[in-house]
Design a protein around this motif. Structure first.
Motif, PDB file in Angstrom:
ATOM      1  N   VAL A  67       4.127  32.453  -9.179  1.00 57.93           N
ATOM      2  CA  VAL A  67       3.259  31.295  -8.923  1.00 57.93           C
ATOM      3  C   VAL A  67       3.300  30.329 -10.102  1.00 57.93           C
ATOM      4  O   VAL A  67       3.287  29.110  -9.921  1.00 57.93           O
ATOM      5  CB  VAL A  67       1.821  31.774  -8.633  1.00 57.93           C
ATOM      6  CG1 VAL A  67       0.861  30.598  -8.572  1.00 57.93           C
ATOM      7  CG2 VAL A  67       1.766  32.549  -7.313  1.00 57.93           C
ATOM      8  N   THR A  68       3.361  30.873 -11.297  1.00 53.34           N
ATOM      9  CA  THR A  68       3.452  30.028 -12.487  1.00 53.34           C
ATOM     10  C   THR A  68       4.778  29.280 -12.513  1.00 53.34           C
ATOM     11  O   THR A  68       4.821  28.076 -12.814  1.00 53.34           O
ATOM     12  CB  THR A  68       3.301  30.873 -13.756  1.00 53.34           C
ATOM     13  OG1 THR A  68       2.031  31.539 -13.724  1.00 53.34           O
ATOM     14  CG2 THR A  68       3.393  30.006 -15.002  1.00 53.34           C
ATOM     15  N   HIS A  69       5.848  29.968 -12.158  1.00 52.14           N
ATOM     16  CA  HIS A  69       7.165  29.318 -12.114  1.00 52.14           C
ATOM     17  C   HIS A  69       7.191  28.218 -11.064  1.00 52.14           C
ATOM     18  O   HIS A  69       7.777  27.153 -11.269  1.00 52.14           O
ATOM     19  CB  HIS A  69       8.250  30.353 -11.815  1.00 52.14           C
ATOM     20  CG  HIS A  69       9.620  29.745 -11.654  1.00 52.14           C
ATOM     21  ND1 HIS A  69      10.090  29.274 -10.437  1.00 52.14           N
ATOM     22  CD2 HIS A  69      10.619  29.529 -12.558  1.00 52.14           C
ATOM     23  CE1 HIS A  69      11.301  28.785 -10.591  1.00 52.14           C
ATOM     24  NE2 HIS A  69      11.650  28.939 -11.870  1.00 52.14           N
ATOM     25  N   ILE A 118       0.505  22.783 -15.484  1.00 48.89           N
ATOM     26  CA  ILE A 118      -0.668  22.747 -16.359  1.00 48.89           C
ATOM     27  C   ILE A 118      -0.227  22.541 -17.801  1.00 48.89           C
ATOM     28  O   ILE A 118      -0.783  21.713 -18.528  1.00 48.89           O
ATOM     29  CB  ILE A 118      -1.478  24.049 -16.219  1.00 48.89           C
ATOM     30  CG1 ILE A 118      -2.032  24.188 -14.809  1.00 48.89           C
ATOM     31  CG2 ILE A 118      -2.602  24.090 -17.246  1.00 48.89           C
ATOM     32  CD1 ILE A 118      -2.673  25.536 -14.543  1.00 48.89           C
ATOM     33  N   GLY A 119       0.783  23.303 -18.199  1.00 47.14           N
ATOM     34  CA  GLY A 119       1.295  23.182 -19.558  1.00 47.14           C
ATOM     35  C   GLY A 119       1.944  21.847 -19.842  1.00 47.14           C
ATOM     36  O   GLY A 119       2.099  21.457 -21.010  1.00 47.14           O
ATOM     37  N   PHE A 159      10.803  22.278  -8.212  1.00 53.32           N
ATOM     38  CA  PHE A 159      11.813  21.214  -8.327  1.00 53.32           C
ATOM     39  C   PHE A 159      11.374  20.123  -9.311  1.00 53.32           C
ATOM     40  O   PHE A 159      12.172  19.267  -9.689  1.00 53.32           O
ATOM     41  CB  PHE A 159      12.091  20.600  -6.955  1.00 53.32           C
ATOM     42  CG  PHE A 159      10.864  20.148  -6.211  1.00 53.32           C
ATOM     43  CD1 PHE A 159      10.340  18.882  -6.394  1.00 53.32           C
ATOM     44  CD2 PHE A 159      10.227  21.005  -5.320  1.00 53.32           C
ATOM     45  CE1 PHE A 159       9.210  18.467  -5.718  1.00 53.32           C
ATOM     46  CE2 PHE A 159       9.087  20.591  -4.632  1.00 53.32           C
ATOM     47  CZ  PHE A 159       8.577  19.325  -4.837  1.00 53.32           C
ATOM     48  N   LEU A 160      10.112  20.169  -9.749  1.00 52.11           N
ATOM     49  CA  LEU A 160       9.632  19.207 -10.744  1.00 52.11           C
ATOM     50  C   LEU A 160       9.900  19.683 -12.168  1.00 52.11           C
ATOM     51  O   LEU A 160       9.600  18.956 -13.125  1.00 52.11           O
ATOM     52  CB  LEU A 160       8.130  18.975 -10.561  1.00 52.11           C
ATOM     53  CG  LEU A 160       7.713  18.305  -9.252  1.00 52.11           C
ATOM     54  CD1 LEU A 160       6.199  18.257  -9.132  1.00 52.11           C
ATOM     55  CD2 LEU A 160       8.290  16.896  -9.153  1.00 52.11           C
ATOM     56  N   ARG A 161      10.465  20.857 -12.312  1.00 49.29           N
ATOM     57  CA  ARG A 161      10.756  21.364 -13.653  1.00 49.29           C
ATOM     58  C   ARG A 161      11.774  20.476 -14.373  1.00 49.29           C
ATOM     59  O   ARG A 161      11.627  20.190 -15.563  1.00 49.29           O
ATOM     60  CB  ARG A 161      11.297  22.797 -13.584  1.00 49.29           C
ATOM     61  CG  ARG A 161      10.227  23.838 -13.334  1.00 49.29           C
ATOM     62  CD  ARG A 161      10.815  25.235 -13.289  1.00 49.29           C
ATOM     63  NE  ARG A 161       9.752  26.218 -13.409  1.00 49.29           N
ATOM     64  CZ  ARG A 161       9.263  26.675 -14.548  1.00 49.29           C
ATOM     65  NH1 ARG A 161       9.759  26.215 -15.690  1.00 49.29           N
ATOM     66  NH2 ARG A 161       8.290  27.561 -14.570  1.00 49.29           N
TER      67      ARG A 161
END
Length: 524
Positions: A294-296, A302-303, A248-250
């Motif tokens: 997990v990356t999603h 991190i990026g 949700f922070l995307r």
């Protein structure tokens, strides 16, 4: 996971793996990295030490002296403890100040534990519970161990399920106002304790109201309360869905005043991916799929320049946990590739009292029930590969070829006339460079030379003897090349001497019964 090396050999190996204990406090963040006061990278390689169950006392003090446990933590290569605590420790004065350790155990009828603490830790027996908690933090500091204070739940007990009354903000036992005051009080009490480097605001938010709006409403308030009370500590924020989801922070973020102290945490267990999923699917394809998830859900941070702290993961160390073994190989590869800060669950050999059962063994615990011996030396060797930093401010980048299943790295054996490759502790390994576009693996200015036959050791060559390697399988962790007759073979490990050999590539099909871990290599 098996006990493949003796404990004596294990400790010989791990003494050289003890990370350099930092003294340049406090910590802060620099882009995605955690750094010390000098701006140098500090990697948190932590173990969870529960102190949130019904006695509200750090586990194991009935079995070993506090100082012995702290020294054991250091000897196993950990530089940090995520120390759990219940909110009542700050908001219920009767519990925190008016109940001694002895009284807490007596009211739970844990009389043998009273005798154990009297034997091993008599100093704390008649202390109020909170003062005993302070003693644990203090002793860890005396041994150079950093501490993350983790508010695990509200009322002392075991965590966690969907129907817990303190599962999420505004649940009956999770009053955000009381929670904020409790965080502030805890931060104030440890403000000048230098080895307390961070505070984790709440463990595993979850439940039917597990949606972002309440998270955005209250989580920043908790963070600001901690920062106001103790400006030097890292403020660590968990996600939702048992802290598996920060997605949700995307598209929506929030502003806080402590941008150089902000860290996000994420959890990942094998059961997070569905019960027994790791034995129902091909490990190559499933690992790639889960890493993408997990990356999603959190790795993307991190990026975006934020530290991501993997504060809980682990597997059953005391039985043949096939699913857990496969998951751990995938997780360790991902953690190594991203050089994550992390905290494994858990230190615990056994619990005083868990869900009504006395002295329940923690199957995920790195210590045996006697709180002295290592439960599984192979598991700790695997973790050793991610204990030391590879990249970050102040570090010279070192390219390594990492073997997740052992926690070791590929290096060359130059002691003979025909140099071969083998596994070694990563801190001792010579740099290797693999360029996927060229497919050439270099080690000490020499390149990998394909063996003449399957099963032979992989040698180093130069010039025209360089063999072109491909990254085979969905994980890209199989390194393969073709023999003269056109067959495809992969780098593998000979378990007898840890030498690198060439074998037929494993598990490239959809066969779920096949385990490819011995052939997985991650380029760091």
């Amino acid at each position: 996971m098996t006990r493949s090396i003796s404990l004596c050999l294990f400790f010989f190996l791990f003494i050289s793996w003890i990370p350099k204990l930092i003294t340049s406090y406090p910590l802060s963040t620099k882009s995605r990295w955690i750094v010390d006061e000098k701006g140098q990278r500090v990697k948190l390689a932590c173990v969870n030490w529960p102190a949130h169950l019904q006695p509200a006392v750090a586990e194991g003090l009935n079995k070993q002296p506090l100082d012995s446990i702290s020294k054991k933590i250091v000897s196993m290569g950990f530089n940090c403890v995520r120390l759990t605590w219940p909110l009542d420790l700050m908001t219920n004065d009767t519990l925190a100040r008016n109940v001694t350790v002895k009284q807490s155990f007596e009211r739970l009828n844990l009389l043998d534990d009273v005798l154990g603490i009297q034997t091993h830790n008599p100093k704390i027996l008649n202390l109020p519970i909170f003062n005993a908690f302070q003693e644990v933090v203090s002793n860890l500091g005396q041994n150079g161990v950093m501490v993350i204070l983790d508010n695990h739940l509200t009322t002392p007990g075991w965590c966690c399920s969907d129907n817990d009354l303190d599962a999420f903000f505004e649940y009956p036992n999770f009053d955000p106002v009381i929670w904020t005051k409790g965080l502030s009080k805890m931060a104030s009490l440890f403000r000048n304790v230098t080895n307390v480097v961070g505070m984790s605001l709440r463990n595993e938010p979850r439940g039917t109201r597990d949606y972002p709006n309440l998270w955005f409403k209250y989580m920043p308030k908790g963070g600001e309360a901690v920062h106001a009370a103790s400006p030097e500590v890292l403020v660590i924020l968990s996600g939702i869905d048992y802290d598996t989801n920060l997605s949700f922070l995307r598209d929506r973020f929030f502003n806080v005043s402590f941008t150089d102290k902000l860290v996000f945490e994420q959890h990942w267990y094998s059961f997070s991916d569905g019960r027994d999923s790791w034995v129902k699917h091909n490990s190559n394809d499933f690992c790639a799929k889960i890493i993408e998830k997990v990356t999603h859900n959190g790795g993307f941070l991190i990026g975006r320049g934020f530290p991501l702290f993997l504060t809980e993961f682990g597997a059953n160390l005391r039985s043949g946990d096939v699913s857990g073994n496969r998951y751990m190989n995938c997780l360790v590869a991902w953690a190594a590739e991203n050089d994550l800060d992390w905290a494994v669950w858990a230190l615990t050999g056994d619990y005083y009292l868990r869900t009504g059962q006395k002295h329940m063994v923690e199957t995920f615990g790195v210590l045996a029930p006697n709180w002295k011996d290592v439960a599984n030396s192979t598991y700790l060797q695997k973790l050793s590969g991610i204990q030391l930093p590879v990249r970050g401010p102040g570090l010279q980048s070192k390219k390594l070829l990492f073997h997740p299943t052992t926690g070791l790295c590929v290096t060359s054996n130059l002691s003979n006339n025909s140099p071969t490759l083998r596994l070694e502790q990563c801190r001792k390994a010579e740099p290797s460079t693999f360029n996927p576009s060229e497919g050439i693996l270099w080690s000490n200015k020499m390149c990998v030379e394909a063996p003449d036959a399957v099963g032979q050791k992989v040698k180093l060559g130069a010039g025209t003897k360089c063999s072109k390697l491909g990254q085979t399988s969905a994980t890209h962790m199989h390194l393969s090349f073709k023999t003269n007759n056109g067959s495809l073979i992969c780098l593998d490990v000979d378990e007898l001497d840890n030498s690198i050999v060439a074998n037929p590539c494993k598990c490239l099909t959809m066969d779920a019964s096949c385990d490819p871990a011995s052939q997985w290599f991650k380029v760091l």
